[in-house]
Write an enzyme that holds these catalytic residues in place. Structure first.
Site, PDB file in Angstrom:
ATOM      1  N   LYS A 109     -13.340  10.675  78.252  1.00 13.58           N
ATOM      2  CA  LYS A 109     -13.775  11.619  77.204  1.00 13.58           C
ATOM      3  C   LYS A 109     -13.430  11.093  75.803  1.00 13.58           C
ATOM      4  CE  LYS A 109     -11.307  15.036  78.778  1.00 13.58           C
ATOM      5  NZ  LYS A 109     -10.627  14.292  79.861  1.00 13.58           N
TER       6      LYS A 109
ATOM      7  N   ARG B  79     -10.246  24.037  77.843  1.00 15.57           N
ATOM      8  CA  ARG B  79      -9.783  23.601  79.157  1.00 15.57           C
ATOM      9  C   ARG B  79      -9.508  24.773  80.088  1.00 15.57           C
ATOM     10  NH1 ARG B  79      -7.358  18.343  77.553  1.00 15.57           N
ATOM     11  NH2 ARG B  79      -6.155  17.410  79.215  1.00 15.57           N
TER      12      ARG B  79
ATOM     13  N   ARG C 248      -4.408   2.430  80.644  1.00 14.16           N
ATOM     14  CA  ARG C 248      -4.731   2.902  79.287  1.00 14.16           C
ATOM     15  C   ARG C 248      -3.634   2.537  78.272  1.00 14.16           C
ATOM     16  NH1 ARG C 248      -6.654   8.940  78.552  1.00 14.16           N
ATOM     17  NH2 ARG C 248      -4.742   9.471  79.656  1.00 14.16           N
TER      18      ARG C 248
ATOM     19  N   ARG D 184       1.415   6.168  77.158  1.00 19.34           N
ATOM     20  CA  ARG D 184       1.871   7.534  76.926  1.00 19.34           C
ATOM     21  C   ARG D 184       2.978   7.954  77.873  1.00 19.34           C
ATOM     22  NH1 ARG D 184      -3.752  10.699  76.730  1.00 19.34           N
ATOM     23  NH2 ARG D 184      -2.462  12.099  77.954  1.00 19.34           N
TER      24      ARG D 184
ATOM     25  N   ARG E 186      -1.513  16.420  86.439  1.00 18.05           N
ATOM     26  CA  ARG E 186      -2.567  16.698  85.457  1.00 18.05           C
ATOM     27  C   ARG E 186      -3.925  16.834  86.129  1.00 18.05           C
ATOM     28  NH1 ARG E 186      -1.302  11.996  81.818  1.00 18.05           N
ATOM     29  NH2 ARG E 186      -3.453  12.180  81.160  1.00 18.05           N
TER      30      ARG E 186
HETATM   31  P1  ADP Z   1      -6.218  13.332  78.950  1.00 21.19           P
HETATM   32  O1  ADP Z   1      -6.808  12.475  77.861  1.00 21.19           O
HETATM   33  O2  ADP Z   1      -5.446  12.529  79.921  1.00 21.19           O
HETATM   34  O3  ADP Z   1      -7.196  14.276  79.538  1.00 21.19           O
HETATM   35  P2  ADP Z   1      -5.102  14.913  76.837  1.00 21.19           P
HETATM   36  O4  ADP Z   1      -4.685  13.879  75.868  1.00 21.19           O
HETATM   37  O5  ADP Z   1      -6.395  15.586  76.598  1.00 21.19           O
HETATM   38  O6  ADP Z   1      -5.093  14.254  78.267  1.00 21.19           O
HETATM   39  O7  ADP Z   1      -3.987  16.035  76.966  1.00 21.19           O
HETATM   40  C1  ADP Z   1      -2.620  15.711  77.094  1.00 21.19           C
HETATM   41  C2  ADP Z   1      -1.828  17.002  77.262  1.00 21.19           C
HETATM   42  O8  ADP Z   1      -1.974  17.825  76.093  1.00 21.19           O
HETATM   43  C3  ADP Z   1      -2.263  17.887  78.425  1.00 21.19           C
HETATM   44  O9  ADP Z   1      -1.679  17.475  79.652  1.00 21.19           O
HETATM   45  C4  ADP Z   1      -1.761  19.260  77.960  1.00 21.19           C
HETATM   46  O10 ADP Z   1      -0.352  19.382  78.126  1.00 21.19           O
HETATM   47  C5  ADP Z   1      -2.032  19.211  76.460  1.00 21.19           C
HETATM   48  N1  ADP Z   1      -3.385  19.733  76.149  1.00 21.19           N
HETATM   49  C6  ADP Z   1      -4.424  19.038  75.614  1.00 21.19           C
HETATM   50  N2  ADP Z   1      -5.500  19.828  75.452  1.00 21.19           N
HETATM   51  C7  ADP Z   1      -5.158  21.062  75.893  1.00 21.19           C
HETATM   52  C8  ADP Z   1      -5.841  22.306  76.001  1.00 21.19           C
HETATM   53  N3  ADP Z   1      -7.128  22.453  75.616  1.00 21.19           N
HETATM   54  N4  ADP Z   1      -5.154  23.357  76.511  1.00 21.19           N
HETATM   55  C9  ADP Z   1      -3.875  23.253  76.880  1.00 21.19           C
HETATM   56  N5  ADP Z   1      -3.171  22.106  76.827  1.00 21.19           N
HETATM   57  C10 ADP Z   1      -3.800  21.006  76.333  1.00 21.19           C
HETATM   58  P1  ADP Z   2      -9.863  10.763  78.754  1.00 19.55           P
HETATM   59  O1  ADP Z   2      -9.923  11.039  77.281  1.00 19.55           O
HETATM   60  O2  ADP Z   2     -10.956  11.457  79.511  1.00 19.55           O
HETATM   61  O3  ADP Z   2      -8.514  10.995  79.343  1.00 19.55           O
HETATM   62  P2  ADP Z   2     -10.017   7.936  77.978  1.00 19.55           P
HETATM   63  O4  ADP Z   2     -11.210   7.827  77.075  1.00 19.55           O
HETATM   64  O5  ADP Z   2      -8.674   7.907  77.341  1.00 19.55           O
HETATM   65  O6  ADP Z   2     -10.181   9.204  78.964  1.00 19.55           O
HETATM   66  O7  ADP Z   2     -10.162   6.737  79.038  1.00 19.55           O
HETATM   67  C1  ADP Z   2      -9.138   6.475  80.014  1.00 19.55           C
HETATM   68  C2  ADP Z   2      -8.999   4.948  80.180  1.00 19.55           C
HETATM   69  O8  ADP Z   2     -10.154   4.434  80.838  1.00 19.55           O
HETATM   70  C3  ADP Z   2      -8.866   4.167  78.878  1.00 19.55           C
HETATM   71  O9  ADP Z   2      -7.990   3.084  79.103  1.00 19.55           O
HETATM   72  C4  ADP Z   2     -10.305   3.685  78.605  1.00 19.55           C
HETATM   73  O10 ADP Z   2     -10.316   2.448  77.871  1.00 19.55           O
HETATM   74  C5  ADP Z   2     -10.837   3.479  80.014  1.00 19.55           C
HETATM   75  N1  ADP Z   2     -12.281   3.798  80.169  1.00 19.55           N
HETATM   76  C6  ADP Z   2     -12.962   4.836  79.587  1.00 19.55           C
HETATM   77  N2  ADP Z   2     -14.256   4.854  80.009  1.00 19.55           N
HETATM   78  C7  ADP Z   2     -14.380   3.829  80.895  1.00 19.55           C
HETATM   79  C8  ADP Z   2     -15.487   3.330  81.682  1.00 19.55           C
HETATM   80  N3  ADP Z   2     -16.694   3.916  81.645  1.00 19.55           N
HETATM   81  N4  ADP Z   2     -15.253   2.262  82.474  1.00 19.55           N
HETATM   82  C9  ADP Z   2     -14.013   1.680  82.533  1.00 19.55           C
HETATM   83  N5  ADP Z   2     -12.948   2.096  81.823  1.00 19.55           N
HETATM   84  C10 ADP Z   2     -13.126   3.156  81.007  1.00 19.55           C
END
Ligand code: ADP
Ligand code: ADP
Length: 218
Positions: free
Chosen positions: A16, A91, A130, A163, A174
């Site tokens: 995302k 979410r 990542r 992270r 998660r």
């Molecule tokens: P990922 O990229 O792995 O999906 P995020 O960076 O979006 O994770 O989120 C990291 C953490 O921040 C989540 O595990 C949660 O604790 C908090 N968080 C992010 N967005 C939300 C949301 N919309 N509602 C509640 N908690 C959130």
């Molecule tokens: P999210 O925000 O949904 O948690 P991220 O954009 O942070 O996901 O992506 C998670 C990891 O996967 C990062 O290291 C990113 O560079 C990698 N990644 C994202 N999209 C792809 C894809 N289509 N193919 C391979 N690796 C990807």
């Protein structure tokens, strides 16, 4: 012009943040990531950061009231006056309803809700490779999207780090929290005719192409 929003839906690690950056550059709308805003608050040890910390470290969601207030405040900033790419918010159903109410008040419109999916093994592989930039949260992957210079962000030169919440137990939690609390949004947005399913297992550029087709359809 009414402000327009894209809501990116999908499990942790599906891409995302990566895609939000691409859409943001293409559409000229800011990338609003709830996770990035929480992490900045945590680094700066603000009141919000202190309240969110324990939830984030456990891989749980931060309570809805704090999250909704934070996002409303972000969407009211001048750079978001034309809309935004939302990544990681909403979410929960309560957050989705709150967003609808806020946008109703402003006359804002959700263009589409791309739902990006991939199986758990792909998510875990992506999360474990990542690397995130300290300054602005730009993301890289050790294999699939490596930075030009090891350990440094291509865009702003800042340090890349892994992270705190990427430990295997927390990642599993998660994904479980996503299954329980966020998947109801798939039906919620399908009912509103906004959902577009996207295959998140494809390479980054191909996912971007699919997303641009969906978002620019009208
Ligand atoms: P990922 O990229 O792995 O999906 P995020 O960076 O979006 O994770 O989120 C990291 C953490 O921040 C989540 O595990 C949660 O604790 C908090 N968080 C992010 N967005 C939300 C949301 N919309 N509602 C509640 N908690 C959130
Ligand atoms: P999210 O925000 O949904 O948690 P991220 O954009 O942070 O996901 O992506 C998670 C990891 O996967 C990062 O290291 C990113 O560079 C990698 N990644 C994202 N999209 C792809 C894809 N289509 N193919 C391979 N690796 C990807």
């Amino acid at each position: 012009m009414v402000p327009v929003y894209v809501v990116l839906l999908g499990p942790p690690g599906v891409g995302k943040g990566t895609q939000a950056e691409a859409l943001s550059n293409d559409l000229g709308l800011p990338h609003v990531s709830s996770g990035d805003i929480f992490r900045t608050n945590l680094q700066n040890q603000t009141e919000l950061g202190k309240k969110a910390q324990a939830f984030m470290n456990r891989g749980e969601l931060v309570p809805d009231d704090l999250t909704i207030a934070m996002i409303q405040d972000r969407l009211e900033q001048p750079d978001a006056s034309k809309g935004a790419i939302l990544d990681g918010f909403p979410r929960t159903p309560a957050q989705a309803l709150a967003l609808e109410k806020i946008l109703d008040e402003w006359g804002g419109k959700i263009l589409a809700v791309p739902y990006i999916s991939a199986p758990p093994n792909v998510l875990i592989e992506r999360i474990s490779g990542r690397w995130t930039c300290r300054a602005e949260g730009h993301v890289y992957h050790a294999i699939y999207n490596p930075p030009k210079k090891p350990g440094k962000c291509d865009i702003d030169g800042s340090e890349l780090y892994q992270r705190e919440d990427e430990k295997p137990e927390t990642v599993t939690r998660r994904i479980q929290v996503y299954m329980e609390q966020t998947t109801p949004l798939i039906a919620f947005y399908r009912q509103r005719n906004l959902l577009a399913e996207i295959d998140g297992t494809l390479p980054i550029e191909q996912v971007t192409e699919q997303l641009l087709k969906v978002v620019k359809k009208d």
